[in-house]
Design a protein around this motif. Structure first.
Motif, PDB file in Angstrom:
ATOM      1  N   ASP A   1       1.954  13.725   0.151  1.00 40.42           N
ATOM      2  CA  ASP A   1       3.350  13.419  -0.164  1.00 40.42           C
ATOM      3  C   ASP A   1       3.418  12.287  -1.188  1.00 40.42           C
ATOM      4  O   ASP A   1       2.517  11.439  -1.237  1.00 40.42           O
ATOM      5  CB  ASP A   1       4.064  12.985   1.126  1.00 40.42           C
ATOM      6  N   ASP A   2       4.474  12.280  -1.985  1.00 38.78           N
ATOM      7  CA  ASP A   2       4.721  11.214  -2.966  1.00 38.78           C
ATOM      8  C   ASP A   2       3.513  11.007  -3.879  1.00 38.78           C
ATOM      9  O   ASP A   2       3.183   9.871  -4.241  1.00 38.78           O
ATOM     10  CB  ASP A   2       5.034   9.866  -2.265  1.00 38.78           C
TER      11      ASP A   2
ATOM     12  N   GLU B   1       8.885  17.145  -6.380  1.00 40.28           N
ATOM     13  CA  GLU B   1       9.969  16.617  -5.548  1.00 40.28           C
ATOM     14  C   GLU B   1      11.098  16.092  -6.435  1.00 40.28           C
ATOM     15  O   GLU B   1      10.859  15.649  -7.561  1.00 40.28           O
ATOM     16  CB  GLU B   1       9.478  15.419  -4.733  1.00 40.28           C
TER      17      GLU B   1
HETATM   18 MG    MG Z   1       7.914  12.736  -0.885  1.00 40.28          MG
END
Ligand code: MG
Ligand code: C2E
Ligand code: MG
Ligand code: MG
Length: 280
Positions: free
Chosen positions: A182-183, A239
Protein backbone atom coordinates in the motif's frame (compact mmCIF):
# COMPACT_ATOMS: atom_id res chain seq x y z
CA UNK A 1 22.94 21.32 32.10
CA UNK A 2 20.37 22.97 34.29
CA UNK A 3 19.39 25.25 31.45
CA UNK A 4 18.72 22.31 29.16
CA UNK A 5 16.80 20.52 31.86
CA UNK A 6 14.75 23.63 32.33
CA UNK A 7 14.03 23.62 28.64
CA UNK A 8 13.12 19.94 28.69
CA UNK A 9 10.83 20.55 31.63
CA UNK A 10 9.17 23.29 29.68
CA UNK A 11 8.67 21.00 26.67
CA UNK A 12 7.15 18.17 28.72
CA UNK A 13 4.62 20.43 30.38
CA UNK A 14 3.78 22.53 27.37
CA UNK A 15 0.03 23.18 27.74
CA UNK A 16 -0.62 22.47 24.07
CA UNK A 17 0.95 19.04 24.45
CA UNK A 18 -1.07 18.45 27.57
CA UNK A 19 -4.24 19.30 25.66
CA UNK A 20 -3.19 16.95 22.92
CA UNK A 21 -2.56 14.13 25.41
CA UNK A 22 -5.99 14.67 26.94
CA UNK A 23 -7.58 14.72 23.49
CA UNK A 24 -5.82 11.46 22.58
CA UNK A 25 -6.96 9.85 25.81
CA UNK A 26 -10.52 10.96 25.10
CA UNK A 27 -10.26 9.58 21.59
CA UNK A 28 -9.05 6.27 22.98
CA UNK A 29 -11.93 6.08 25.47
CA UNK A 30 -14.42 7.01 22.75
CA UNK A 31 -12.92 4.41 20.44
CA UNK A 32 -13.40 1.70 23.07
CA UNK A 33 -17.04 2.76 23.31
CA UNK A 34 -17.32 2.93 19.52
CA UNK A 35 -16.43 -0.75 19.30
CA UNK A 36 -18.94 -1.68 22.02
CA UNK A 37 -21.69 0.51 20.56
CA UNK A 38 -21.02 -0.64 17.01
CA UNK A 39 -20.38 2.84 15.67
CA UNK A 40 -17.77 1.45 13.29
CA UNK A 41 -18.81 0.48 9.81
CA UNK A 42 -16.94 -0.87 6.81
CA UNK A 43 -17.31 1.04 3.54
CA UNK A 44 -16.16 -0.22 0.16
CA UNK A 45 -14.35 1.68 -2.58
CA UNK A 46 -14.46 0.15 -6.06
CA UNK A 47 -11.20 -0.79 -7.78
CA UNK A 48 -11.51 -0.82 -11.57
CA UNK A 49 -9.65 -2.17 -14.57
CA UNK A 50 -7.81 0.69 -16.29
CA UNK A 51 -8.45 -0.83 -19.71
CA UNK A 52 -12.22 -1.33 -19.32
CA UNK A 53 -13.18 0.78 -16.27
CA UNK A 54 -15.13 -2.26 -15.01
CA UNK A 55 -15.13 -3.03 -11.29
CA UNK A 56 -12.69 -5.80 -10.39
CA UNK A 57 -13.08 -5.53 -6.63
CA UNK A 58 -13.17 -3.27 -3.59
CA UNK A 59 -11.02 -1.89 -0.83
CA UNK A 60 -12.59 -2.20 2.62
CA UNK A 61 -12.22 1.12 4.48
CA UNK A 62 -13.32 1.65 8.05
CA UNK A 63 -15.68 4.48 8.96
CA UNK A 64 -16.52 5.86 12.41
CA UNK A 65 -19.71 7.81 12.99
CA UNK A 66 -19.19 9.42 16.41
CA UNK A 67 -22.51 10.29 18.18
CA UNK A 68 -21.37 13.86 19.00
CA UNK A 69 -18.40 14.62 16.77
CA UNK A 70 -19.86 13.11 13.61
CA UNK A 71 -17.57 11.44 11.11
CA UNK A 72 -14.01 10.79 12.28
CA UNK A 73 -11.42 9.94 9.63
CA UNK A 74 -9.48 6.67 9.89
CA UNK A 75 -6.35 8.75 9.29
CA UNK A 76 -7.07 10.22 12.73
CA UNK A 77 -8.12 7.18 14.75
CA UNK A 78 -6.17 4.29 13.16
CA UNK A 79 -2.88 5.63 14.60
CA UNK A 80 -4.50 5.84 18.06
CA UNK A 81 -5.91 2.34 17.62
CA UNK A 82 -2.41 1.16 16.69
CA UNK A 83 -0.83 2.76 19.72
CA UNK A 84 -3.38 1.36 22.16
CA UNK A 85 -3.69 -2.09 20.63
CA UNK A 86 -7.38 -1.54 19.81
CA UNK A 87 -6.39 -2.08 16.18
CA UNK A 88 -6.44 -5.83 16.83
CA UNK A 89 -10.18 -5.83 17.56
CA UNK A 90 -10.90 -3.30 14.83
CA UNK A 91 -8.84 -5.29 12.36
CA UNK A 92 -10.69 -8.51 13.22
CA UNK A 93 -13.97 -6.68 12.72
CA UNK A 94 -12.94 -5.37 9.29
CA UNK A 95 -11.61 -8.77 8.20
CA UNK A 96 -14.75 -10.58 9.24
CA UNK A 97 -17.20 -7.96 7.89
CA UNK A 98 -15.52 -7.62 4.53
CA UNK A 99 -15.14 -11.38 3.96
CA UNK A 100 -18.80 -11.87 4.83
CA UNK A 101 -19.80 -9.02 2.52
CA UNK A 102 -17.77 -10.35 -0.39
CA UNK A 103 -19.49 -13.71 0.00
CA UNK A 104 -22.89 -11.98 -0.02
CA UNK A 105 -22.06 -10.23 -3.30
CA UNK A 106 -20.79 -13.48 -4.83
CA UNK A 107 -24.10 -15.12 -3.90
CA UNK A 108 -26.26 -12.17 -4.93
CA UNK A 109 -24.46 -11.69 -8.27
CA UNK A 110 -23.37 -15.13 -9.52
CA UNK A 111 -21.88 -13.59 -12.67
CA UNK A 112 -19.47 -11.54 -10.50
CA UNK A 113 -17.38 -14.32 -8.93
CA UNK A 114 -14.24 -12.48 -10.01
CA UNK A 115 -14.89 -9.62 -7.55
CA UNK A 116 -12.14 -9.45 -4.94
CA UNK A 117 -11.70 -7.70 -1.60
CA UNK A 118 -8.68 -5.65 -0.52
CA UNK A 119 -8.23 -5.42 3.24
CA UNK A 120 -5.74 -3.15 5.03
CA UNK A 121 -3.50 -4.70 7.67
CA UNK A 122 -1.79 -2.45 10.18
CA UNK A 123 1.76 -3.13 11.33
CA UNK A 124 0.60 -4.27 14.72
CA UNK A 125 -1.97 -6.68 13.32
CA UNK A 126 0.63 -7.96 10.98
CA UNK A 127 2.94 -9.00 13.78
CA UNK A 128 0.14 -10.78 15.65
CA UNK A 129 0.69 -14.48 16.27
CA UNK A 130 -2.66 -15.89 15.17
CA UNK A 131 -3.27 -13.67 12.13
CA UNK A 132 -2.70 -16.42 9.57
CA UNK A 133 -4.96 -18.86 11.41
CA UNK A 134 -7.71 -16.26 11.77
CA UNK A 135 -7.66 -15.48 8.08
CA UNK A 136 -7.68 -19.16 7.21
CA UNK A 137 -10.73 -19.66 9.43
CA UNK A 138 -12.55 -16.75 7.79
CA UNK A 139 -11.88 -18.18 4.33
CA UNK A 140 -13.32 -21.52 5.41
CA UNK A 141 -16.28 -20.03 7.26
CA UNK A 142 -17.35 -17.96 4.26
CA UNK A 143 -16.23 -20.49 1.65
CA UNK A 144 -14.14 -17.90 -0.13
CA UNK A 145 -11.57 -18.61 -2.78
CA UNK A 146 -8.33 -17.36 -1.15
CA UNK A 147 -7.34 -15.62 -4.38
CA UNK A 148 -10.31 -13.27 -3.93
CA UNK A 149 -8.71 -11.78 -0.80
CA UNK A 150 -5.92 -9.21 -1.15
CA UNK A 151 -4.16 -7.95 1.93
CA UNK A 152 -2.65 -4.46 1.87
CA UNK A 153 0.50 -3.82 3.88
CA UNK A 154 2.66 -0.71 3.92
CA UNK A 155 6.37 -0.73 3.26
CA UNK A 156 7.05 0.55 6.77
CA UNK A 157 5.08 -2.34 8.34
CA UNK A 158 7.29 -4.77 6.44
CA UNK A 159 10.56 -2.94 6.93
CA UNK A 160 10.15 -2.45 10.67
CA UNK A 161 10.82 -6.17 11.02
CA UNK A 162 11.71 -7.64 7.62
CA UNK A 163 12.47 -11.21 8.74
CA UNK A 164 9.27 -11.65 10.68
CA UNK A 165 7.36 -10.00 7.85
CA UNK A 166 8.88 -12.35 5.28
CA UNK A 167 7.79 -15.30 7.39
CA UNK A 168 4.18 -14.13 7.77
CA UNK A 169 3.93 -13.07 4.15
CA UNK A 170 5.11 -16.55 3.09
CA UNK A 171 2.43 -18.16 5.26
CA UNK A 172 -0.30 -15.89 3.88
CA UNK A 173 0.93 -16.52 0.37
CA UNK A 174 0.80 -20.27 1.03
CA UNK A 175 -2.92 -19.89 1.80
CA UNK A 176 -3.34 -18.55 -1.74
CA UNK A 177 -4.01 -14.96 -0.72
CA UNK A 178 -2.70 -12.02 -2.76
CA UNK A 179 -0.41 -9.48 -1.12
CA UNK A 180 -0.23 -5.78 -1.94
CA UNK A 181 2.13 -3.01 -0.94
CA UNK A 182 0.00 0.00 0.00
CA UNK A 183 1.05 3.63 -0.57
CA UNK A 184 3.97 2.42 -2.68
CA UNK A 185 6.67 5.03 -3.20
CA UNK A 186 6.19 6.82 0.11
CA UNK A 187 8.31 4.40 2.14
CA UNK A 188 12.03 3.88 2.01
CA UNK A 189 12.26 0.41 0.53
CA UNK A 190 13.58 -0.33 -2.92
CA UNK A 191 11.82 -2.47 -5.48
CA UNK A 192 14.90 -4.69 -5.53
CA UNK A 193 14.43 -5.39 -1.83
CA UNK A 194 10.69 -5.92 -2.15
CA UNK A 195 11.43 -8.61 -4.69
CA UNK A 196 12.54 -10.76 -1.73
CA UNK A 197 8.94 -10.76 -0.47
CA UNK A 198 6.08 -12.62 -2.18
CA UNK A 199 4.28 -9.45 -3.29
CA UNK A 200 1.66 -9.60 -6.06
CA UNK A 201 0.49 -6.00 -6.33
CA UNK A 202 1.93 -2.51 -5.91
CA UNK A 203 -0.51 0.26 -5.06
CA UNK A 204 0.99 3.53 -6.24
CA UNK A 205 0.40 6.22 -3.66
CA UNK A 206 -1.96 8.98 -4.65
CA UNK A 207 0.73 11.64 -4.21
CA UNK A 208 2.23 10.28 -7.48
CA UNK A 209 -1.05 9.64 -9.29
CA UNK A 210 -2.19 13.15 -8.43
CA UNK A 211 0.37 14.84 -10.60
CA UNK A 212 0.95 12.49 -13.54
CA UNK A 213 -1.06 14.72 -15.85
CA UNK A 214 0.78 17.93 -14.91
CA UNK A 215 4.27 16.93 -13.81
CA UNK A 216 6.70 15.14 -16.14
CA UNK A 217 8.82 13.83 -13.29
CA UNK A 218 5.83 12.25 -11.56
CA UNK A 219 4.86 10.65 -14.85
CA UNK A 220 8.39 9.26 -15.20
CA UNK A 221 8.23 7.81 -11.69
CA UNK A 222 4.91 6.10 -12.30
CA UNK A 223 6.16 4.77 -15.64
CA UNK A 224 9.25 3.34 -13.91
CA UNK A 225 7.11 1.69 -11.23
CA UNK A 226 4.79 0.11 -13.81
CA UNK A 227 7.72 -1.17 -15.90
CA UNK A 228 9.67 -2.61 -12.97
CA UNK A 229 6.53 -4.15 -11.45
CA UNK A 230 5.71 -5.82 -14.72
CA UNK A 231 9.26 -7.17 -15.02
CA UNK A 232 8.94 -8.58 -11.50
CA UNK A 233 5.56 -10.17 -12.34
CA UNK A 234 3.59 -7.81 -10.11
CA UNK A 235 0.50 -5.86 -11.09
CA UNK A 236 -0.06 -2.18 -10.36
CA UNK A 237 -3.01 -0.27 -8.93
CA UNK A 238 -2.99 3.54 -9.09
CA UNK A 239 -4.59 5.09 -6.00
CA UNK A 240 -6.38 8.43 -5.93
CA UNK A 241 -7.36 8.79 -9.59
CA UNK A 242 -9.48 11.95 -9.75
CA UNK A 243 -9.40 13.15 -13.35
CA UNK A 244 -10.01 11.72 -16.81
CA UNK A 245 -6.56 12.98 -17.83
CA UNK A 246 -4.93 10.89 -15.13
CA UNK A 247 -6.85 7.85 -16.36
CA UNK A 248 -5.73 8.52 -19.94
CA UNK A 249 -2.09 8.63 -18.79
CA UNK A 250 -2.53 5.41 -16.82
CA UNK A 251 -3.97 3.72 -19.94
CA UNK A 252 -0.94 4.81 -21.97
CA UNK A 253 1.34 3.44 -19.25
CA UNK A 254 -0.61 0.15 -19.23
CA UNK A 255 -1.24 0.39 -15.51
CA UNK A 256 -3.52 -2.53 -14.56
CA UNK A 257 -6.05 -1.10 -12.13
CA UNK A 258 -7.16 2.16 -10.61
CA UNK A 259 -9.08 3.47 -7.66
CA UNK A 260 -10.24 7.00 -6.92
CA UNK A 261 -12.95 9.60 -6.75
CA UNK A 262 -13.17 9.66 -10.58
CA UNK A 263 -14.88 6.27 -10.29
CA UNK A 264 -16.33 6.29 -6.79
CA UNK A 265 -15.69 7.13 -3.16
CA UNK A 266 -15.96 4.41 -0.54
CA UNK A 267 -19.67 3.59 -0.17
CA UNK A 268 -21.84 1.59 2.22
CA UNK A 269 -22.45 -2.04 1.27
CA UNK A 270 -26.09 -1.17 0.41
CA UNK A 271 -25.00 1.47 -2.09
CA UNK A 272 -22.47 -0.92 -3.65
CA UNK A 273 -25.21 -3.56 -3.97
CA UNK A 274 -27.33 -1.05 -5.91
CA UNK A 275 -24.37 -0.22 -8.12
CA UNK A 276 -23.71 -3.91 -8.84
CA UNK A 277 -27.42 -4.53 -9.41
CA UNK A 278 -27.45 -1.83 -12.08
CA UNK A 279 -24.67 -3.66 -13.91
CA UNK A 280 -22.14 -1.30 -12.25
MG1 MG B 1 -3.02 3.57 0.01
P1 C2E C 1 -5.27 3.70 2.26
O1 C2E C 1 -5.30 2.26 2.62
O2 C2E C 1 -4.17 4.15 1.38
O3 C2E C 1 -6.69 3.97 1.59
C1 C2E C 1 -6.92 4.89 0.56
C2 C2E C 1 -7.42 6.20 1.10
O4 C2E C 1 -7.49 7.14 0.04
C3 C2E C 1 -8.85 6.11 1.66
O5 C2E C 1 -8.94 7.08 2.70
C4 C2E C 1 -9.68 6.55 0.45
O6 C2E C 1 -10.96 7.04 0.81
C5 C2E C 1 -8.79 7.64 -0.08
N1 C2E C 1 -9.04 7.89 -1.50
C6 C2E C 1 -9.42 7.03 -2.44
N2 C2E C 1 -9.53 7.62 -3.63
C7 C2E C 1 -9.21 8.91 -3.45
C8 C2E C 1 -9.13 10.05 -4.33
O7 C2E C 1 -9.39 9.99 -5.52
N3 C2E C 1 -8.75 11.24 -3.77
C9 C2E C 1 -8.47 11.37 -2.44
N4 C2E C 1 -8.13 12.55 -1.98
N5 C2E C 1 -8.52 10.30 -1.59
C10 C2E C 1 -8.89 9.09 -2.10
P2 C2E C 1 -9.60 6.73 4.11
O8 C2E C 1 -10.75 5.79 3.94
O9 C2E C 1 -9.83 8.02 4.81
O10 C2E C 1 -8.46 5.91 4.84
C11 C2E C 1 -7.24 6.50 5.17
C12 C2E C 1 -6.24 5.45 5.61
O11 C2E C 1 -6.67 4.88 6.85
C13 C2E C 1 -6.09 4.28 4.65
O12 C2E C 1 -5.24 4.63 3.58
C14 C2E C 1 -5.51 3.24 5.58
O13 C2E C 1 -4.13 3.47 5.76
C15 C2E C 1 -6.23 3.54 6.88
N6 C2E C 1 -7.36 2.62 7.00
C16 C2E C 1 -8.63 2.74 6.56
N7 C2E C 1 -9.37 1.65 6.88
C17 C2E C 1 -8.53 0.80 7.52
C18 C2E C 1 -8.69 -0.50 8.13
O14 C2E C 1 -9.75 -1.15 8.07
N8 C2E C 1 -7.58 -1.04 8.73
C19 C2E C 1 -6.39 -0.37 8.75
N9 C2E C 1 -5.35 -0.98 9.36
N10 C2E C 1 -6.21 0.84 8.21
C20 C2E C 1 -7.27 1.43 7.60
MG1 MG D 1 -5.13 0.63 1.55
MG1 MG E 1 -2.65 5.44 3.18
Amino acid sequence: SAKEQGKAWHIVFNPAMYDRAVALLKLETDLRWAIARQELQVFYQPIVSVATSKITGFEALIRWQHPEKGFISPAEFIPVAEETGLIIQIGQFVLSESCQQLKRWHKEFPQLQHLSMNINLSGRQFSQRCLVEEIQQLLQEHELDPSSIKLEITESAIMSSPEQAANILQQLKALGISLCIDDFGTGYSSLAYLHCFPIDVLKIDRSFTNRIDSDGEQLAIVRAIVTLASNLGMSVVAEGVETVNQLVQLRLLKCDQAQGYLFSRALSSDKISLLLGNGE
